[in-house]
Scaffold this motif. Structure first.
Motif, short mmCIF file in Angstrom:
data_model
loop_
_atom_site.label_atom_id
_atom_site.label_comp_id
_atom_site.label_asym_id
_atom_site.label_seq_id
_atom_site.Cartn_x
_atom_site.Cartn_y
_atom_site.Cartn_z
N VAL A 1 -15.89 1.22 8.22
CA VAL A 1 -15.76 1.87 6.91
C VAL A 1 -16.55 2.87 5.74
N LEU A 2 -16.98 1.87 5.16
CA LEU A 2 -18.36 2.14 4.24
C LEU A 2 -19.20 3.26 4.84
N HIS A 3 -19.89 3.26 6.52
CA HIS A 3 -20.62 4.09 6.60
C HIS A 3 -19.74 5.17 6.32
N ILE A 4 -18.24 5.32 7.73
CA ILE A 4 -18.13 6.55 7.10
C ILE A 4 -17.74 6.95 5.97
N LEU A 5 -17.68 6.84 4.79
CA LEU A 5 -17.43 7.33 3.08
C LEU A 5 -19.01 7.48 2.97
N LYS A 6 -19.89 7.02 3.04
CA LYS A 6 -20.78 7.16 2.83
C LYS A 6 -21.68 8.52 3.08
N GLY A 7 -21.35 8.87 4.89
CA GLY A 7 -20.95 9.84 5.46
C GLY A 7 -21.39 10.89 5.36
N ILE A 8 -20.05 10.48 4.54
CA ILE A 8 -18.83 12.07 3.62
C ILE A 8 -19.37 12.20 2.27
N TYR A 9 -19.85 11.20 1.72
CA TYR A 9 -20.21 11.57 -0.30
C TYR A 9 -21.53 11.17 0.02
N GLU A 10 -22.63 10.31 0.16
CA GLU A 10 -24.07 10.48 -0.31
C GLU A 10 -24.76 11.74 -0.09
N PRO A 11 -24.35 12.75 1.22
CA PRO A 11 -25.06 13.45 0.97
C PRO A 11 -24.84 15.04 -0.14
N LYS A 12 -23.58 14.09 -0.96
CA LYS A 12 -23.04 15.23 -1.36
C LYS A 12 -23.98 14.48 -2.97
N GLY A 13 -25.24 13.99 -2.95
CA GLY A 13 -25.40 12.49 -4.05
C GLY A 13 -24.32 12.09 -4.69
N ILE A 14 -22.85 10.95 -4.66
CA ILE A 14 -22.69 10.83 -4.76
C ILE A 14 -22.82 8.97 -4.12
N ASN A 15 -22.98 8.21 -5.00
CA ASN A 15 -23.06 6.68 -4.60
C ASN A 15 -22.01 6.10 -4.09
N VAL A 16 -21.60 5.37 -2.83
CA VAL A 16 -21.04 4.99 -2.65
C VAL A 16 -21.52 3.36 -3.15
N PRO A 17 -20.79 2.63 -3.76
CA PRO A 17 -20.49 0.88 -4.21
C PRO A 17 -19.60 0.20 -3.42
N GLU A 18 -20.87 -0.59 -3.58
CA GLU A 18 -19.66 -2.05 -1.96
C GLU A 18 -18.08 -2.21 -3.04
N PRO A 19 -17.34 -2.66 -1.25
CA PRO A 19 -16.32 -3.08 -2.68
C PRO A 19 -15.99 -3.97 -2.50
N ILE A 20 -14.75 -4.04 -4.00
CA ILE A 20 -14.74 -5.78 -4.92
C ILE A 20 -14.81 -6.51 -3.98
N GLN A 21 -13.48 -6.27 -3.27
CA GLN A 21 -12.73 -6.78 -2.67
C GLN A 21 -11.85 -5.64 -1.51
N THR A 22 -11.99 -6.71 -0.06
CA THR A 22 -10.78 -6.39 0.72
C THR A 22 -10.11 -6.64 1.88
N VAL A 23 -9.13 -6.34 2.16
CA VAL A 23 -8.14 -7.16 3.51
C VAL A 23 -8.01 -6.49 4.06
N CYS A 24 -7.92 -6.64 5.40
CA CYS A 24 -7.69 -6.56 7.31
C CYS A 24 -6.55 -7.21 7.36
N THR A 25 -5.78 -5.86 8.05
CA THR A 25 -4.16 -6.36 8.72
C THR A 25 -4.42 -6.75 9.93
N ARG A 26 -3.11 -7.19 10.30
CA ARG A 26 -3.46 -7.72 12.32
C ARG A 26 -2.20 -8.27 12.07
N TRP A 27 -1.36 -6.81 12.17
CA TRP A 27 0.04 -6.83 12.75
C TRP A 27 0.55 -7.39 13.68
#
Length: 885
Positions: A556-582
């Motif tokens: 997910v972070l790879h996708i977000l960095k690919g969208i925003y870092e070319p615009k000069g926007i730094n994508v920080p590391e998340p504070i907390q993450t949760v993944c569901t397993r329904w």
């Protein structure tokens, strides 16, 4: 499931000052005396496939007897004219239409939003027997009173509406109708439900009725529990988890004293607020809802924005394929039940080659992922015939987030409800004396039980029923499908994405992973912190079950960095993450139900049926054919079953044994078949029954078109199709079904004048069908597709005909025409009429021959290949000409 809003990339940005709206918003006609009524009354609703992002303009589900703008300018009662002449059925005031202080059209709209036909009775009301005679002046006045009570409560859902509020201005001789309407609405949960203080105060401190056990504290269980407690039952709720809410789960994400946010890991979007009961609960809590804004940009694999021109091109191509699939199933009729939506779409895509390069194909796959997300299942598993069977009932209004999460609704609904947590039920015994529910080593006994567990749990067999459930219900459980929807929730230290976005999408270069993080939700405006949620649907959702959480977050972070870092926007590391397993959740085993290949909307009704002579009941999103895979569907099913349980308890308390009627689907279909044994008018393949024996051109009628069995096998045609197209599955299925003898009936609602005009159309049934579809714009549907308005008309026809003895089916055939030959000709008529090229010009009769390929459009040529031609006896044209009146 977590259905997103109907949105469109090209829509203008919403005014941020209008993001927060009142839930359950109803158009206020008092303030705006000239609203665009047709906007509400054409029943334009978002299709299920639009839950992620708009694919096309919302379809309108029109019926001649659904309220429209012109009919509302007249009296509401204009749809029911000339009541029965036998005045002995009524008082001397039988011709009096009640006048209530509010405009009937306004209140009819509100009743429509609550799920009622605006100017007639619902099927449920007819079965309950709210009035003794269907179709007369009494029905008109009952409907007006019913609509008025609903509207009165909707004005202020935080009060308790009682009958005394209406007695001063409803005449005394109508109080029996007032009693009937009020008692029906109250007992069935259409008014006075929820968590407002005056409503909670109505729950007695000590129960006076037998004990009831509810399995599951999701929205269905909580809704039923509160209603049954108010009815005076002693309620015990058994919940396997440590929390209430089921698949509605709001998690507070925070680390120490750092920024926190409320993340909805399960159901999160209120899909439409007009009439949505959860919108009403939010309104009682004083919460404003956030409208999910329409803007939803898409980004390619490399993070660059998708070319707008290509976006429009592929979206249009995708919509065309959906249209072609819809036309195909109309041609196929009941055959389409065993054909998958995925097979049909893939076949048409290969034939038309709408997506021609790699980038367009990736965009096309994004739309397929969105479709799988909206339907909680793989396209290859969804039924072509019924995948969107619930679309006509979609809630109108905006799609919204509840600030702070839907856990607020769960918390309010669970307040003071006796819930026993960590009680995993493994056995349910039911019989004429009551029920026993085993949870661990404990046994709970009650007069009745309500099972609200998800479809996946029923499929898994996690609960043993003693005696075993009826085979009919077991088959329904087996036929219905269910899918997965997983999420990755990420709390960031600050917002780095655009604040004017609530959604944005991302394309994949792997078709098998097209649903992996294909859509992002921004909850920054409603969660209380910088929260993003990435969705995983379709095949990718199943693979996600075994993906390590760290790998998921890295992707997910790879996708977000690919969208925003070319615009000069730094994508920080998340504070907390949760993944569901329904899919791995033992209390879920999946997400939500869908209509799989071989299933139909009737299977939802079958799952909803009680067993054990009114001892064991079922609720949940998989038991409602109108609102499956939704939070409000689960909630409404709980209210429905609370009414059913109270009804059965009342019957037992009176020591009255009532024979169990057949399911509504079966009884209505049987009644309709009986009525058409003696139609009022027949011409060609068309049969018509009228609701009233009078000359009123606007009075309702039901039209049936019949076509029968083919006589020839089509091995050569099917073989040729399989050689021409690489996707053989669809053609193999079609060949198999067309080699079987069948008869198919399709229906529509018309007015008497439309029927008479249709009969005058020359050129045989081919031209009549063309006139019906192109000129009148009606849709031929199966029995269930007729909807609630038709149920009222059917009941009215039955009541008017009384004890008239139906004639034999065989007697209705034209003299000298055998059943077999008639069936063959009708099959030919229907098929050819559907493949004629659309045109506003007259079509010469000579052009109606199957061999006239020059007159057939490219689209219909493909449909002609998919559905083999039929064998016709004799001079078909003469037979058709002779069928004219």
């Amino acid at each position: 499931m977590d259905p997103p809003p109907p949105s469109h990339v090209s829509s203008p940005q919403q005014n941020p000052n209008h993001d927060n709206i009142q839930s359950d918003s109803i158009p206020n006609f008092d303030q705006n005396p000239n609203p665009n009524l047709s906007h509400y009354l054409s029943l334009s609703v978002p299709k299920k496939r639009r839950r992620g992002r708009s694919q096309r303009n919302p379809s309108s589900f029109r019926s001649p007897f659904t309220l429209n703008a012109s009919s509302l300018n007249n009296d509401l009662t204009s749809s029911i004219r000339n009541p029965p002449s036998s005045s002995t059925q009524f008082h001397d005031f039988s011709d009096e239409i009640i006048m209530i202080n509010k405009e009937a059209k306004t209140e009819a709209l509100i009743a429509l939003s609550a799920g009622f036909p605006a100017d007639s009775l619902s099927e449920e009301e007819i079965e309950t027997g709210v009035i003794p005679v269907i179709g007369g002046i009494e029905q008109v006045n009952y409907t007006l009173i019913r609509n008025h009570i609903i509207a009165k409560w909707r004005e202020n859902v935080s009060i308790w509406v009682n009958k005394k509020m209406f007695t001063d201005y409803i005449p005394q001789h109508y109080h029996s109708l007032l009693d009937s309407a009020y008692n029906y609405l109250l007992s069935h949960g259409y008014i006075n439900f929820g968590v407002a203080s005056p409503i909670k105060d109505k729950i007695p401190t000590e129960p006076s009725k037998p004990g009831v056990i509810i399995i599951g504290a999701g929205l269905a269980g909580l809704a039923a529990a509160r209603q049954l407690m108010r009815f005076g039952f002693k309620v015990t709720v058994l919940e396997g988890r440590k929390r209430a809410g089921g698949r509605v789960y709001t998690k507070k994400m925070e680390v120490g004293n750092r920024v926190g946010a409320a993340a909805d890991l399960g159901g999160s979007v209120l899909t439409g607020t007009l009439g949505n009961p959860l919108g009403i609960v939010a309104r009682q809590l004083g919460d404003l809802l956030h409208k999910v804004r329409d803007k939803c940009p898409l980004y390619s694999v490399d993070g660059k924005p998708v070319n707008p021109d290509m976006d429009v091109k592929v979206e249009s191509a995708f919509n065309r394929l959906l249209d072609k699939a819809s036309r195909l199933r109309q041609l196929m009729g009941e055959v389409s039940v065993d054909v998958s939506l995925g097979a049909a779409l893939e076949t048409f895509r290969q034939v038309y080659k709408d997506a021609v390069n790699d980038e367009e194909m990736k965009l096309f796959n994004w739309h397929l992922a969105n479709l799988e997300y909206a339907n909680a299942g793989l396209l290859s598993h969804l039924s072509l015939a019924f995948w969107d069977q619930d679309d006509p009932y979609d809630m109108g209004g905006d799609h919204c987030f509840l600030p702070g999460g839907n856990g607020k609704l769960v918390q309010a609904l669970a307040e003071n409800v006796p819930i026993l947590y960590e009680k995993t039920v493994h056995t349910i015994r039911y019989g004429s004396d009551g029920v026993q529910v085993n949870a661990g080593s404990q046994v709970f006994e009650g007069d009745m039980a309500l099972c609200t567990v998800p479809l996946g749990v029923l499929k898994k067999g996690s609960i043993k029923f003693i005696p075993e459930l009826p085979q009919r219900k077991l088959d329904g459980i087996k036929r219905l499908g269910f899918g997965l929807l997983n999420k990755v929730a990420m709390l960031f230290p600050h917002v780095f994405w655009e604040m004017d976005l609530d959604t944005f999408g991302h394309l994949s270069d792997d078709p098998s992973r097209r649903g992996e993080f294909f859509l992002f939700y921004s909850y920054a405006t409603v969660a209380g912190g910088p929260l993003l949620i990435a969705l995983v649907a379709g095949e990718a959702a199943h693979k996600f079950e075994s993906m390590p959480p760290t790998d998921a977050v890295t992707k997910v972070l790879h996708i977000l960095k690919g969208i925003y870092e070319p615009k000069g926007i730094n994508v920080p590391e998340p504070i907390q993450t949760v993944c569901t397993r329904w899919g791995s959740d033992p209390f879920c085993f999946g997400s939500y139900s869908n209509v799989a290949v071989g299933a139909s909307g009737d299977d939802y009704d079958i799952l909803a049926e009680s067993v054990g002579d009114g001892r064991l009941f079922f609720a949940g999103e998989a038991t409602t054919r109108r609102y499956p895979a939704t939070m409000h569907g689960a909630f409404l099913s709980g209210l429905r079953e609370a009414a059913n349980m109270a009804h059965h308890a009342n019957i037992r308390s009176m020591n009255v044994k009532v024979e169990k009627p057949p399911s509504s689907a079966h009884s209505c279909a049987s009644l309709l078949a009986d009525l058409f044994r003696e139609p009022d008018i027949e011409f060609g393949s068309f049969s018509i029954i009228f609701a009233q024996k009078n000359a009123d051109p606007k009075s309702p009628a039901i039209l049936r078109v019949t076509f029968g069995e083919p006589k020839k096998k089509y091995h050569e045609v099917a073989k040729q199709d399989q050689q021409q197209h690489s996707n053989k599955l669809l053609f193999q299925q079609l060949q198999s079904h067309f080699n079987q003898q069948q008869q198919l009936h399709v229906y529509t609602l018309l007015s008497r004048q439309q029927v008479l005009d249709l009969r005058e159309v020359r050129g045989g049934d081919e031209m009549r069908l063309n006139y019906l579809c192109e000129k009148l714009g009606v849709k031929l549907v199966g029995r269930k597709g007729l909807g609630l308005n038709a149920d009222s008309v059917i009941a009215s026809i039955k009541a008017e005909r009384g004890n008239r003895k139906p004639v034999s089916t065989s007697m209705s055939l034209k003299p000298g025409l055998s059943k077999i030959k008639a069936g063959i000709i009708k099959r030919k008529i229907i098929r050819k009429a559907k493949v004629v090229k659309k045109s506003n010009e007259s079509i010469p009769r000579a052009s109606m021959n199957v061999g006239s390929a020059s007159r057939v459009s490219e689209e219909n040529r493909i449909i002609d290949q998919v559905i083999p031609d039929v064998f016709v006896l004799g001079n078909n044209q003469n037979d058709l000409a002779n069928s004219n009146p």
